[in-house]
Scaffold this motif. Structure first.
Motif, PDB file in Angstrom:
ATOM      1  N   LEU A 103       0.815  -1.218   0.000  1.00  0.00           N
ATOM      2  CA  LEU A 103       0.000   0.000   0.000  1.00  0.00           C
ATOM      3  C   LEU A 103       0.847   1.266   0.000  1.00  0.00           C
ATOM      4  CD1 LEU A 103      -2.795  -0.957   2.553  1.00  0.00           C
ATOM      5  CD2 LEU A 103      -3.137  -0.353   0.142  1.00  0.00           C
ATOM      6  N   ASN A 104       1.933   1.242   0.771  1.00  0.00           N
ATOM      7  CA  ASN A 104       2.669   2.484   1.015  1.00  0.00           C
ATOM      8  C   ASN A 104       4.039   2.579   0.348  1.00  0.00           C
ATOM      9  OD1 ASN A 104       0.540   3.243   2.740  1.00  0.00           O
ATOM     10  ND2 ASN A 104       1.455   2.094   4.426  1.00  0.00           N
ATOM     11  N   GLY A 105       4.533   1.486  -0.229  1.00  0.00           N
ATOM     12  CA  GLY A 105       5.843   1.520  -0.875  1.00  0.00           C
ATOM     13  C   GLY A 105       5.863   2.535  -2.018  1.00  0.00           C
TER      14      GLY A 105
ATOM     15  N   ILE B 194      13.382   1.441   2.021  1.00  0.00           N
ATOM     16  CA  ILE B 194      13.172   2.887   1.964  1.00  0.00           C
ATOM     17  C   ILE B 194      11.913   3.268   2.739  1.00  0.00           C
ATOM     18  CG2 ILE B 194      12.847   4.892   0.440  1.00  0.00           C
ATOM     19  CD1 ILE B 194      15.613   3.585   0.111  1.00  0.00           C
ATOM     20  N   LEU B 195      10.877   2.433   2.616  1.00  0.00           N
ATOM     21  CA  LEU B 195       9.649   2.687   3.363  1.00  0.00           C
ATOM     22  C   LEU B 195       9.922   2.638   4.870  1.00  0.00           C
ATOM     23  CD1 LEU B 195       6.523   3.082   3.192  1.00  0.00           C
ATOM     24  CD2 LEU B 195       6.338   0.598   3.502  1.00  0.00           C
ATOM     25  N   VAL B 196      10.676   1.638   5.295  1.00  0.00           N
ATOM     26  CA  VAL B 196      11.017   1.521   6.724  1.00  0.00           C
ATOM     27  C   VAL B 196      11.793   2.767   7.159  1.00  0.00           C
ATOM     28  CG1 VAL B 196      12.329   0.198   8.446  1.00  0.00           C
ATOM     29  CG2 VAL B 196      11.027  -1.010   6.676  1.00  0.00           C
ATOM     30  N   HIS B 197      12.742   3.154   6.317  1.00  0.00           N
ATOM     31  CA  HIS B 197      13.591   4.310   6.639  1.00  0.00           C
ATOM     32  C   HIS B 197      12.773   5.597   6.707  1.00  0.00           C
ATOM     33  CE1 HIS B 197      17.255   6.623   6.863  1.00  0.00           C
ATOM     34  NE2 HIS B 197      16.830   7.385   5.869  1.00  0.00           N
ATOM     35  N   GLU B 198      11.913   5.783   5.721  1.00  0.00           N
ATOM     36  CA  GLU B 198      11.159   7.048   5.658  1.00  0.00           C
ATOM     37  C   GLU B 198      10.019   7.095   6.681  1.00  0.00           C
ATOM     38  OE1 GLU B 198       9.989   7.691   1.576  1.00  0.00           O
ATOM     39  OE2 GLU B 198      12.007   8.370   1.006  1.00  0.00           O
TER      40      GLU B 198
END
Lengths: 102, 556
Positions: free
Chosen positions: B239-241, B253-257
Motif C-alpha cells: 500500500l505504502n511503498g 526505503i519505506l522503513v527508513h522514511e
C-alpha cells in the motif's frame, strides 16, 4: 560514428546491421553512420527490425575505426562484439575468423 | 526433501504450457516485445549482452541428484556446457535460445523445478541457511518455513505486482549463514523460554544503491502466525511503498522514511485484523511440511574418527580440506561438506555439466542424495559420514572441485558483471580471478584466515559487496572501469555495511590494492586468532587508508 546493434529475437544472438543490409553476427562489416542523416536512417532500420520481430533491444552505438577495423567506444559493446573477456572459447571470439579474412 | 503434490505438478505444468504458448506467439510475431517482456521476466527469462539468460529457482537452495543431473543436461543440451550458481541460491544459464525455453522448462518440470518468480516485482526465491538440518548449532530446520512461504507466495494474487522485488531469508541458528539482515524480511527461527518455536522478524534490509540493515520489529512471533504476520508486512508495503521512484521502491526505503516505530505500529495493526483468520497455520499442516524435510536416517558410523585420523596422516591436502571445507554436523559420525566452486583462477559459482553430474553421483553415493547451493556460490553436501570423507574428497579431486578454500580470501563471491550482464558497469569475474591467482598459495590464505571478499559489477550489488569484509564495487568512470573498495562489511548475525575507503582503483591496480589491505591487516592484527573483520572493527579504516593512499589520506 555510430553503428546499429541489437539482439536477434529467436536466440538473443548479438547482431549488427551490416553494409549488405542484413543483421550480421559479427561487427566487422557494420554500416557506419557518420552524420545525423545516416543515424536517422539506421534508427529507422532498427525500428523496422523491432517491428517485424527480427530483433530486440535495438541501439545505436559509438564506434571508431582502429587500423581500418570497427571498434566500439564502450567496453560493454567491445565485450558484446567479442564475448566474455574471461572465456576466449565463448562468443564471437571463439569462432573461426572467417569474417576478418573476408 | 519436499516433493511436489498433485497441485504443484498441475500448477507448474500449466505454467509451462502457458509460457510455451506465449513464446510461440512471440516468435510468430503475434505479440510485441513490449507485451512479451513482462511475461518472459515472470518466467525467469532475461536478455543479457550476448544472449538470453534463464534463471532457474532452487527453493532454499535444496536439490537432489536427479535435479542436479537435469541442470547438467540443460547446460549441455541447450547452453554451452556450464551453469552459474548465484548469490540467491539459484542457477543461471547464459546462452539459451528463446525458442528452446519451452523445452527447457518442460525438462525442469519433469524434476519438479521451474523458473517462476525468479524475476519481476514479486516475492522471489526464499533463501535459507545452506547447512539447514545439518549444522550442529541449529535450533530447527528453517526450510519447512521457507517452503510454507514459497507455497503461499507463488502467484499470490495480492503480491504479484509489488512496488519492487521482495526477498525473504530464513535462518534456524544463532549463527546467521543466510544473511537475513540484508533481506526485505529476515526470519530468525528460534525457541522461546517455554521451548516453543517462533521467529525474530527483521524488516527492511537490503543492498543495492542504498544499503540498509534490517530492523527487528518483533523478537518472537509464534510459528502459527508466520503467514498472517508476513502478509501484514507485505500489505503495509504494497500500500505504502514508493511506486513513484524505482530507486526508492524497496521496503527498506519505506522503513527508513516511515520510521521503524510507526511502521511496526502499522504492521501490528494490520496483523490484529489478520491473526485469527484463515492464515493461521494449522499445527498439523506445519508438521506435515516438516516431515518432508526430515533428515535422512543417519546410521551410526563410529569408524569415521579413526578413518579420518589415518587419512589425514596420509595426505596433507586432505587434512587441509578437512580443516577448511568440512563443518561439524549435528550427528558426531557425520559432517557437512562445502564443495568449493572457487578453484584458483576460476569463475566463482560456475560448474560444468560434467562436474554437476559427478557431484550428483557423489551426493547419491555418499550424501543421502541431498545437495545445497549456498548464497556464497558453492555447493554443499549436508550429510556425509565422516568415514566417507576421504572417498568424497578423492572424488572431488577427480573433477577439480576439491579446493580447500571455504571462507578464505579466494572463496570470492562475484556477480557475472560486464562480461555477461546488461546492467553491469564493470567486470567482476576477471577481478575475482586476478585476486584468486594473487593469493593462490593456500598456506598464505590460511595465514590470512577468514576473509570474505565480495565483488559487484554495478550498484545493484548482486555480488553482495556491501557485506564483504572487503567489498569491491565496479563502476564506469569516463568510459573506463574503476573499482571502489569498501571495508568492514559483514552479512552474518553482526551485520554491518562496509565503508568506502577512498578513491577507486583501475583494473590494473585493484589486485595490488587488495594485497595492500591484506598486508595491512596482517601487520596490525593482535595475533592469528584476530580475524580481519575483528581487527578492522578494532582499529577502523585509518591504517588501511594510510597504506592505500599515504600522504593523500592525511590531506583528505
Amino acid at each position: 560514428m555510430k553503428i546499429l546493434t541489437a539482439n536477434r529475437l529467436t536466440d538473443g544472438e548479438a547482431v549488427w546491421f551490416s553494409t549488405d543490409h542484413r543483421w550480421a553476427e559479427t561487427i566487422d562489416h557494420s554500416e557506419i553512420a557518420s552524420d545525423k542523416a545516416g543515424e536517422e536512417r539506421l534508427e529507422a532500420i532498427g525500428h523496422a527490425g523491432l517491428a517485424n520481430n527480427e530483433v530486440v533491444d535495438v541501439n545505436l552505438i559509438d564506434v571508431q575505426l582502429v587500423d581500418g577495423e570497427i571498434r566500439p567506444t564502450r567496453l560493454r559493446e567491445q565485450i558484446r562484439a567479442a564475448g566474455p573477456t574471461n572465456r576466449n572459447d565463448l562468443g564471437k571470439q571463439a569462432r573461426p575468423a572467417v569474417s576478418r579474412a573476408a | 526433501m519436499y516433493r511436489y503434490d498433485e497441485f504443484d505438478h498441475d500448477f507448474v505444468k500449466a505454467r509451462v504450457a502457458e509460457f510455451t504458448d506465449q513464446v510461440e506467439r512471440r516468435l510468430a510475431g503475434e505479440i510485441t516485445e513490449d507485451q512479451f517482456r513482462p511475461l518472459r521476466l515472470m518466467n525467469g527469462v532475461y536478455l543479457q549482452l550476448h544472449a538470453y539468460m534463464l534463471r532457474v529457482a532452487i527453493p532454499y537452495g535444496t536439490l537432489n541428484s536427479r535435479q542436479l543431473r537435469m541442470l547438467a543436461h540443460i547446460a549441455r543440451k541447450y547452453d554451452k556446457g556450464y551453469g552459474h550458481f548465484t548469490t540467491r541460491q539459484n542457477i543461471q544459464y547464459n546462452w539459451p535460445a528463446l525458442s528452446d525455453m519451452p523445452a527447457i522448462l518442460a525438462d525442469l518440470a519433469s524434476v519438479e523445478m521451474h523458473a517462476i518468480q525468479t524475476s519481476g516485482n514479486c516475492i522471489r526465491n526464499v533463501t535459507a541457511d545452506h547447512f539447514a538440518a545439518a549444522a550442529a548449532d541449529e535450533v530447527a530446520d528453517p526450510r519447512p518455513y521457507a517452503e510454507i512461504l514459497r507455497q503461499w507466495s507463488s502467484v499470490h494474487p495480492e503480491f504479484s505486482y509489488l512496488p519492487r522485488k521482495f526477498k525473504i531469508a530464513v535462518t534456524g541458528a544463532e549463527r546467521d549463514r543466510a544473511a537475513i539482515q540484508v533481506h526485505d524480511i529476515g526470519l530468525h527461527l528460534k525457541k522461546n523460554a517455554a521451548g516453543e518455536l517462533g521467529f525474530a522478524v527483521y524488516v527492511g534490509g537490503g543492498q543495492g544503491r542504498t544499503p540498509m540493515i534490517a530492523k527487528k520489529i518483533r523478537d518472537f512471533l509464534p510459528e502459527e502466525d508466520l503467514l498472517s504476520y508476513t502478509t501484514a508486512i507485505l500489505r503495509v508495503y504494497n500500500l505504502n511503498g514508493r511506486r513513484d521512484n524505482k530507486y526508492k521502491a524497496r521496503i527498506k526505503i519505506l522503513v527508513h522514511e516511515t520510521g521503524v516505530e510507526e511502521l511496526t505500529r502499522q504492521v501490528e495493526a494490520e496483523w490484529e485484523a489478520l491473526k485469527d483468520g484463515e492464515l493461521k497455520l494449522p499445527e498439523a499442516d506445519v508438521r506435515a511440511i516438516e516431515a518432508y524435510f526430515a533428515p535422512p536416517a543417519l546410521v551410526a558410523r563410529p569408524e569415521g574418527d579413526e578413518a579420518v585420523k589415518t587419512a589425514r596422516l596420509d595426505s596433507r591436502s586432505f587434512g587441509e580440506w578437512l580443516d577448511q571445507n568440512v563443518l561439524t554436523h549435528k550427528n558426531p559420525d557425520y559432517a557437512a561438506v562445502t564443495i568449493s566452486l572457487k578453484g584458483i583462477g576460476e569463475v566463482p559459482g560456475d560448474a560444468t555439466d560434467s562436474q554437476m553430474e559427478a557431484v550428483a553421483d557423489i551426493a547419491e553415493k555418499y550424501g543421502f542424495d541431498e545437495l545445497r547451493v549456498s548464497h556464497e556460490q558453492n555447493l554443499i553436501l549436508p550429510h556425509v559420514a565422516r568415514a566417507d570423507l576421504k572417498a568424497v574428497y578423492d572424488a572431488l579431486v577427480e573433477i577439480d572441485l576439491a579446493t580447500a578454500n571455504s571462507n578464505l580470501i579466494s572463496d570470492i563471491i562475484a556477480c557475472p558483471g560486464l562480461d555477461y550482464c546488461a546492467l553491469a558497469n564493470a567486470r567482476s569475474i576477471p577481478v575475482a580471478q586476478q585476486i584468486s591467482l594473487r593469493f593462490a598459495s593456500l598456506e598464505r590464505q590460511r595465514d590470512i584466515g577468514e576473509l570474505k571478499l565480495k565483488i559487484s559489477g554495478c550498484i545493484n550489488a548482486c555480488g553482495h559487496h556491501h557485506v564483504g569484509h572487503i567489498g569491491i564495487l565496479g563502476v564506469e568512470k569516463k568510459g573506463a572501469e574503476l573499482y571502489q573498495v569498501t571495508l568492514g562489511g559483514s552479512g552474518d548475525e553482526h551485520t554491518s555495511i562496509g565503508e568506502i575507503v577512498g578513491r577507486g582503483f583501475g583494473p590494473e591496480e585493484i589486485t595490488d590494492a587488495i594485497e595492500t589491505v591484506v598486508d595491512t591487516y596482517l601487520r596490525i592484527r593482535n595475533d592469528r586468532t584476530e580475524k580481519f573483520i575483528d581487527a578492522y572493527r578494532r582499529v577502523g579504516a585509518a591504517p588501511f587508508k594510510e597504506a592505500l593512499y599515504g600522504s593523500e589520506a592525511k590531506a583528505a
